[in-house]
Design an enzyme around this catalytic site. Structure first.
Site, PDB file in Angstrom:
ATOM      1  N   ARG A 103      36.010  20.756  16.804  1.00  0.00           N
ATOM      2  CA  ARG A 103      36.868  22.163  16.621  1.00  0.00           C
ATOM      3  C   ARG A 103      36.650  23.012  15.345  1.00  0.00           C
ATOM      4  NH1 ARG A 103      41.060  18.580  19.279  1.00  0.00           N
ATOM      5  NH2 ARG A 103      41.652  17.398  17.661  1.00  0.00           N
ATOM      6  N   PHE A 128      38.925  22.626  30.249  1.00  0.00           N
ATOM      7  CA  PHE A 128      39.621  21.438  30.257  1.00  0.00           C
ATOM      8  C   PHE A 128      40.545  21.359  28.741  1.00  0.00           C
ATOM      9  CE2 PHE A 128      35.680  20.575  32.557  1.00  0.00           C
ATOM     10  CZ  PHE A 128      35.961  20.049  33.616  1.00  0.00           C
ATOM     11  N   ASP A 138      42.943  24.652  32.456  1.00  0.00           N
ATOM     12  CA  ASP A 138      43.132  23.325  32.863  1.00  0.00           C
ATOM     13  C   ASP A 138      43.764  23.111  34.297  1.00  0.00           C
ATOM     14  OD1 ASP A 138      43.023  20.445  30.844  1.00  0.00           O
ATOM     15  OD2 ASP A 138      44.211  20.530  32.713  1.00  0.00           O
ATOM     16  N   ALA A 141      46.170  28.053  34.688  1.00  0.00           N
ATOM     17  CA  ALA A 141      46.099  26.716  35.593  1.00  0.00           C
ATOM     18  C   ALA A 141      45.065  26.770  36.760  1.00  0.00           C
ATOM     19  CB  ALA A 141      47.562  26.275  36.172  1.00  0.00           C
ATOM     20  N   ASP A 174      34.849  20.355  27.713  1.00  0.00           N
ATOM     21  CA  ASP A 174      35.066  19.014  27.106  1.00  0.00           C
ATOM     22  C   ASP A 174      36.013  18.475  28.221  1.00  0.00           C
ATOM     23  OD1 ASP A 174      35.888  16.997  25.605  1.00  0.00           O
ATOM     24  OD2 ASP A 174      37.460  17.837  24.666  1.00  0.00           O
ATOM     25  N   CYS A 210      32.672  12.068  27.087  1.00  0.00           N
ATOM     26  CA  CYS A 210      33.048  10.810  26.491  1.00  0.00           C
ATOM     27  C   CYS A 210      33.189   9.785  27.306  1.00  0.00           C
ATOM     28  CB  CYS A 210      34.567  11.179  26.297  1.00  0.00           C
ATOM     29  SG  CYS A 210      35.813  11.563  27.580  1.00  0.00           S
TER      30      CYS A 210
END
Length: 404
Positions: free
Chosen positions: A216, A232, A254, A287, A308, A348
């Site tokens: 960040r 995300f 998101d 959204a 991400d 991830c």
């Protein structure tokens, strides 16, 4: 105190001697004592030489080691003094790497800190504990007392959020809750001077994605005057950093309305007076499914796009499907980057290693027809350490790409 013992087969002790923290069931020759899931067990080689102490589980990974004989000189007793000494040492490392304007960080990162199966995140005086093994969960009261001894009056509360991360049958009987103290949520914290509101009770993971702190901060270097898409977004971490750095416009996307609400709360927490002449650039939280948004929104391209996503694969069997998902996502993301813009992209998924992720992004760039160059290879920060002997702990990988 006497613990059960297990003895490894001949030639199966080298991994433990090289400080790998897992003992696989196929390496075990024989047992002494009655072993149950979560028990403390001592590990010996075939000739009876002590090697390590860990927690037993009847599964493929039979022992998760938290103490090696080569380090301690002999068997250990994991009592209050043991955990206090261990956490004191780990905290001293964190004090050396965490900035003064940051009061949220990972105190214990599993194998990377010699605490296999244990995560502890600190949120401005609140410790959120997450056990990934029955053995570590059974140590939770001792660990809580050790935290109180290490932090003293700085510790306001300890919250156990292990129900979702423990083995299914055992986890079904576990209820999340406070082990010490209590404090209202959302709870304010600071990260590099930015404020975030943390809810460890209903939020994802332990409440915040601490592993993106350095990334960040890197984004902030590129954000001044730029139009940014944070896909995300979850709680809006990248969005807040971009706005603080002077981005002209930030869109946070998101699929979860709860995430959008949390992002808006964090933006307001950092910029309470939007009419002030020093207020940040325009922010909009949306959204929507990220792939749908990337394909169908028709506004001008973004100077910076951040991708991400949550883990696309949590097992080897799902890896191929995950790679295809990363490829499609990044191809669409690259299409939304302006000429001379930048893509921050992450994975991830532990089963998607760094080389596979890199090659997947290459395939996405080819599909999108974009010429790109790599500016940065990204990883998890120093408070998420990776043991040299357990490279599996290096789960977060990322690339910063300049898009021609």
């Amino acid at each position: 105190m006497t613990y059960s013992k297990l003895y490894l087969q001949a030639g199966r002790d080298e991994a433990v001697r090289r400080f790998h923290p897992w003992v696989f069931s196929r390496a075990i020759g024989r047992y002494e004592g009655n072993l149950a899931d979560g028990d403390v067990v001592e590990v010996y080689d075939r000739k009876g030489q002590y090697l390590a102490t860990g927690h037993y589980h009847d599964g493929s990974i039979a022992v998760r080691i938290f103490s090696f004989g080569a380090t301690t000189g002999g068997p250990v007793t994991p009592d209050l003094a043991y955990w206090t000494d261990k956490l004191t040492h780990i905290r001293s490392i964190r004090q050396a790497i965490i900035n003064d304007d940051t009061n949220c960080y990972r105190l214990v990162h599993g194998e990377g800190d010699g605490c296999t199966g244990l995560i502890i995140d600190m949120y401005n005086g609140v410790a959120v504990l997450q056990a990934h093994s029955i053995g570590m969960h059974r140590e939770r009261q001792l660990i809580t007392e050790a935290l109180r001894a290490v932090f003293g009056d700085e510790l306001k509360a300890v919250y156990d959020k292990s129900a979702e991360t423990l083995p299914d049958e055992y986890g079904a009987s576990v209820t999340n809750g406070y082990l010490f103290g209590r404090t209202p949520v959302p709870h304010p914290v600071q990260e590099n001077g930015n404020m975030f509101l943390i809810d460890w009770i209903t939020g994802q993971k332990t409440g915040f994605f601490l592993d993106q702190r350095d990334n960040r901060a890197l984004l902030a270097r590129y954000a001044p005057g730029k139009r940014v898409l944070n896909a995300f977004c979850y709680s809006g971490g990248f969005s807040v950093y971009a706005l603080q750095a002077g981005a002209s416009e930030v869109h946070s996307v998101d699929v979860s309305q709860k995430a959008i609400d949390l992002t808006n709360q964090n933006v307001v927490a950092n910029f309470p007076d939007q009419t002030d002449r020093n207020a940040p650039g325009q922010h909009e939280a949306i959204a929507d499914d990220v792939m749908h948004y990337l394909k169908h929104q028709d506004s001008q391209p973004y100077d910076i796009v951040v991708l991400d996503p949550p883990a696309f694969a949590k097992s080897l069997s799902a890896r191929h499907r995950a790679v295809q998902g990363y490829k499609r996502l990044n191809a669409e993301g690259l299409r939304r980057v302006a000429k001379g813009g930048i893509l921050f992209t992450f994975s991830c998924s532990q089963v998607v290693d760094r080389e596979l992720f890199y090659n997947t992004i290459v395939a996405a760039a080819i599909e999108a027809g974009r010429q790109v160059r790599v500016l940065h290879h990204l990883s998890q920060p120093a408070d998420h350490p990776v043991s040299l002997f357990h490279p599996e702990g290096g789960y977060l990988k990322g690339l910063v790409l300049w898009v021609e």
